[in-house]
Design a protein around this motif. Structure first.
Motif, short mmCIF file in Angstrom:
data_model
loop_
_atom_site.label_atom_id
_atom_site.label_comp_id
_atom_site.label_asym_id
_atom_site.label_seq_id
_atom_site.Cartn_x
_atom_site.Cartn_y
_atom_site.Cartn_z
N SER A 13 0.83 -1.21 0.00
CA SER A 13 0.00 0.00 0.00
C SER A 13 0.87 1.26 0.00
N GLU A 14 1.96 1.25 0.78
CA GLU A 14 2.88 2.38 0.81
C GLU A 14 3.51 2.61 -0.56
N PHE A 15 3.89 1.52 -1.23
CA PHE A 15 4.45 1.61 -2.58
C PHE A 15 3.44 2.25 -3.54
N LEU A 16 2.21 1.77 -3.50
CA LEU A 16 1.18 2.24 -4.43
C LEU A 16 0.81 3.70 -4.19
N THR A 17 0.61 4.09 -2.93
CA THR A 17 0.28 5.49 -2.65
C THR A 17 1.47 6.39 -2.99
N GLY A 18 2.68 5.88 -2.78
CA GLY A 18 3.87 6.64 -3.14
C GLY A 18 3.96 6.88 -4.64
N MET A 19 3.52 5.90 -5.42
CA MET A 19 3.51 6.09 -6.88
C MET A 19 2.56 7.21 -7.25
N LEU A 33 -4.29 3.97 -7.16
CA LEU A 33 -3.05 4.13 -6.42
C LEU A 33 -3.24 4.94 -5.14
N GLN A 34 -4.02 6.00 -5.21
CA GLN A 34 -4.25 6.86 -4.04
C GLN A 34 -4.92 6.10 -2.90
N GLN A 35 -5.60 5.02 -3.21
CA GLN A 35 -6.26 4.19 -2.20
C GLN A 35 -5.39 3.00 -1.79
N GLY A 36 -4.18 2.92 -2.35
CA GLY A 36 -3.30 1.80 -2.06
C GLY A 36 -3.70 0.53 -2.76
N LYS A 37 -4.41 0.66 -3.87
CA LYS A 37 -4.89 -0.49 -4.64
C LYS A 37 -4.14 -0.61 -5.95
N VAL A 38 -4.00 -1.84 -6.44
CA VAL A 38 -3.32 -2.10 -7.70
C VAL A 38 -4.29 -1.78 -8.85
N PRO A 39 -3.84 -0.99 -9.83
CA PRO A 39 -4.71 -0.68 -10.97
C PRO A 39 -5.07 -1.94 -11.76
N PRO A 40 -6.23 -1.97 -12.38
CA PRO A 40 -6.65 -3.12 -13.17
C PRO A 40 -5.61 -3.43 -14.26
#
Length: 80
Positions: A13-19, A33-40
């Motif tokens: 989640s930290e990686f994704l929000t950081g992106m 990404l802002q929610q810490g989720k992997v894009p489809p």
């Protein structure tokens, strides 16, 4: 993908929000990404696999589209 290796959902989640915060990801991905989720259509990949001592940290993560991730691990299998 190796079984028996525990992955940190917090690190992912930290990686994704950081992106999202970095502005380096395509803007269409930010809603996930802002929610810490992997894009489809994408997977989080560990650059140095956890099974051979890679860190489960944002610095060792990258987004790969699913097809590229599958192809990558078809040929790169250091845990075998």
């Amino acid at each position: 993908i190796v079984s028996g290796v525990t992955r940190s959902t917090a690190a992912r989640s930290e990686f994704l929000t950081g992106m999202a915060e970095s502005g380096k990801a395509p803007s269409w991905m930010n809603q996930w990404l802002q929610q810490g989720k992997v894009p489809p259509g994408y997977h989080v990949d560990h650059i140095k696999p956890l099974s051979i001592g890679g860190a489960d940290s944002p610095a060792n993560m990258r987004l790969l589209d699913i097809d590229m991730h599958k192809m990558h691990h078809r040929y790169y299998r250091p845990w075998e």
